[in-house]
Design a protein around this motif. Structure first.
Motif, PDB file in Angstrom:
ATOM      1  N   LEU A 133       6.182  -5.492 -42.625  1.00 54.75           N
ATOM      2  CA  LEU A 133       6.051  -4.060 -42.911  1.00 54.75           C
ATOM      3  C   LEU A 133       5.166  -3.855 -44.132  1.00 54.75           C
ATOM      4  CD1 LEU A 133       9.555  -2.400 -42.629  1.00 54.75           C
ATOM      5  CD2 LEU A 133       7.470  -1.796 -41.388  1.00 54.75           C
ATOM      6  N   LYS A 138       8.911   1.976 -43.139  1.00 49.52           N
ATOM      7  CA  LYS A 138      10.078   1.458 -42.434  1.00 49.52           C
ATOM      8  C   LYS A 138       9.783   1.440 -40.934  1.00 49.52           C
ATOM      9  CE  LYS A 138      12.521   5.800 -41.773  1.00 49.52           C
ATOM     10  NZ  LYS A 138      13.735   6.546 -41.918  1.00 49.52           N
ATOM     11  N   THR A 139      10.546   0.638 -40.227  1.00 44.37           N
ATOM     12  CA  THR A 139      10.354   0.543 -38.780  1.00 44.37           C
ATOM     13  C   THR A 139      11.075   1.701 -38.100  1.00 44.37           C
ATOM     14  OG1 THR A 139      10.407  -1.825 -38.959  1.00 44.37           O
ATOM     15  CG2 THR A 139      10.739  -0.912 -36.771  1.00 44.37           C
ATOM     16  N   TYR A 148       7.517  -4.204 -34.842  1.00 43.78           N
ATOM     17  CA  TYR A 148       6.957  -3.040 -35.569  1.00 43.78           C
ATOM     18  C   TYR A 148       6.109  -2.185 -34.633  1.00 43.78           C
ATOM     19  CZ  TYR A 148       8.236  -6.345 -39.177  1.00 43.78           C
ATOM     20  OH  TYR A 148       8.928  -7.253 -39.941  1.00 43.78           O
ATOM     21  N   HIS A 153       5.882   5.943 -43.246  1.00 41.99           N
ATOM     22  CA  HIS A 153       6.048   6.071 -44.692  1.00 41.99           C
ATOM     23  C   HIS A 153       6.305   7.558 -44.885  1.00 41.99           C
ATOM     24  CE1 HIS A 153       5.542   5.976 -48.932  1.00 41.99           C
ATOM     25  NE2 HIS A 153       4.948   4.783 -48.981  1.00 41.99           N
TER      26      HIS A 153
END
Ligand code: XMP
Length: 513
Positions: A133, A138-139, A148, A153
């Motif tokens: 990442l 974040k995923t 991913y 963000h």
């Protein structure tokens, strides 16, 4: 407006297309666009996919000022890798390409990008992928193959997805783009055809001024007719349409186009009968490319000559040349083609501009073909014209194999007319993308009554396609073909045999020449 920065993916133009489907206006520019040179501020930016690896020595990179715009950014495929690359971590060189369907597992259905959409099928087409990442992200979704598949963000309002939401294989792709454009970017949903007509007419009036005059060639096709109708609405008779009869149009076509444009739509039209001039130049010519060149050059020559004779209506000068350029042609000339970017000129009647010192006016340059048709219907252009099959500039000259003579034109026209008439009668015209008859320069033996005949062959062509780059031949009922063949052999003097072309494109082209 949403700005789409194109990194050269074959799907990039579909992003703008999808956004407009829910009335959000989007404009595509090459990924090398300098942000400081933008004349408008986008509500959001989408970075498209592309054929590169961010590790390539000459890989294209976005102007970092894009982050200073302080608007939401969505990276698609290469676009996402570009975001991770700029961020300084996370991109793994692809060991093998992933191409095809995958199932997305949404991890956080509260996030704005996946609002209202759950696990769904997506279209993947990529080499590199994320293996980590980027900082601050974040995923938000995974697939079995990529941990991913979508990242966010949220504080910076930056989003990345590994799959292509713009292709129809991605089932909820349109909803995802809608979430991005409307919920995340808060773009206006004001783009529609009625507004388009209104703003375009105003734009033409401002550009041309109170006395300016415009000329343009019309062919009877949907693009030039819609463009001409817009000009007529904007400046009335100060728009001069010229229809050049090149002698290789279809049966009665010139008269019908004249009736529709002049009587029906009130367009200020001049018809130039130049059939003899074209035919004398085509005498003895059999090479297809030579035919095309002769017809193209003769057209330019005649158009220039006739344009010089046009009397301005308001005492001003003829300053502009109208062209029915569509968005796909514009995209073709602006889309990113790699470091050695080649710009293709998209002028249909190339050559006119340099000689005539005219400025170009292109009212349809923002529209896709189906949008032009919708516009045509809205502006009262007859349904038959709006939905007409495309017809090549060189006309039936490239459907008469071998030399183009008045006798051959007569045969080809008559056979084509019967064929199209039967297609319309059967109610299948709109299902077929293009249909026509070709006259072959071979003779074959037949028998009519008690007489032996020895005459030419007609080949029928009908195709289905979405883009004319690839095409499949159309499957008619046998009874339909039987009837058409019977009518052509019985009614058209000079034809003893009819065949149906069952070759797709590729390997064959649509036209026979
Ligand atoms: P092909 O034969 O290249 O045709 O598979 C694809 C589409 O292009 C049209 N076409 C032309 N249109 N001038 C034109 O304006 C031309 O010289 C020309 N050649 C082909 C063809 O009718 C089909 O729609």
């Amino acid at each position: 407006t949403i700005l789409v920065l194109d990194f050269g993916s074959q799907y990039s133009h579909l992003i703008t297309r999808r956004l407009r489907e829910f009335n959000v206006y989007a404009e595509m520019l090459p990924c090398t666009q300098k942000i400081s040179e933008l004349t408008w501020k986008p509500k959001g930016v989408i970075l498209s996919g592309g054929p590169y690896s961010v590790y390539d020595k000459d890989a294209p990179h976005v102007d970092h000022d894009v982050f200073k715009l302080d608007v939401p950014i969505l990276g698609i495929c290469y676009g996402m890798q570009e975001l991770a690359w700029i961020n300084g971590r996370g991109v793994a060189r692809g060991e093998h390409r992933e191409y095809g369907h995958a199932t997305i597992h949404v991890k956080d259905s509260d996030n704005k990008l996946f609002h209202g959409i759950d696990n769904f099928q997506v279209w993947m087409s990529h080499g590199d992928k994320l293996n980590d990442l980027p900082t601050g992200f974040k995923t938000i979704a995974t697939t079995d193959n990529s941990p991913y598949a979508a990242i966010a963000h949220e504080k910076e309002n930056i989003w990345g997805i590994q799959f292509h939401p713009e292709v129809t294989h991605t089932t909820k792709g349109k909803q995802l783009l809608r979430n991005f454009a409307i919920d995340i970017c808060q773009a206006d949903q004001k783009w529609n055809m009625k507004n388009f007509i209104h703003t375009e007419i105003e734009r033409i009036r401002t550009l041309v001024g109170e006395h300016g005059e415009v000329i343009g060639a019309v062919s009877g096709g949907v693009d030039s007719t819609v463009a001409a109708k817009l000009m007529k609405e904007a400046i009335g008779d100060r728009f001069h349409a010229i229809l050049v009869d090149n002698g290789v149009m279809r049966l009665n076509e010139c008269a019908e186009v004249k009736k529709t444009l002049s009587d029906g739509l009130g367009i200020n039209l001049t018809v130039i009968d130049a059939a003899d001039e074209f035919l004398s130049k085509l005498k003895g010519v059999t090479d297809p490319e030579k035919k095309r060149k002769i017809i193209g050059n003769t057209f330019i020559h005649i158009f220039e000559r006739e344009a010089a004779r046009i009397q301005p209506k308001a005492g001003g000068e003829i300053e502009y040349l109208l062209q029915g350029t569509l968005y796909p042609d514009v995209i073709e000339s602006i889309s990113f083609k790699g470091p050695s970017q080649t710009i293709k000129t998209h002028h249909n009647v190339g050559g006119l501009l340099e000689d005539m010192k005219l400025k170009l006016i292109e009212p349809l340059r923002e529209l896709f073909k189906d949008e032009v048709r919708a516009l045509g219907e809205l502006m009262g252009i007859p349904h038959d014209l709006v939905w007409r099959h495309p017809f090549p500039g060189p006309g039936i000259a490239i459907r008469i194999l071998g030399e183009v003579t008045p006798e051959q034109i007569k045969i080809a026209r008559h056979a084509d007319h019967i064929y199209i008439e039967e297609i319309k009668k059967a109610g299948i015209y709109d299902k077929i993308s293009q249909a026509f008859a070709c006259l072959l320069p071979v003779k074959s033996v037949g028998v009519m009554g008690d007489q032996r005949t020895y005459e030419q062959v007609i080949a029928l062509r009908a195709i289905e396609t979405s883009d004319f780059m690839t095409a499949d031949w159309y499957i008619f009922d046998a009874a339909f073909l039987k009837n058409v063949a019977k009518r052509i052999v019985n009614e058209v003097d000079g034809v003893a045999r009819v065949v149906y072309d069952i070759t797709s494109k590729p390997p064959a082209t649509v036209e026979w020449e």
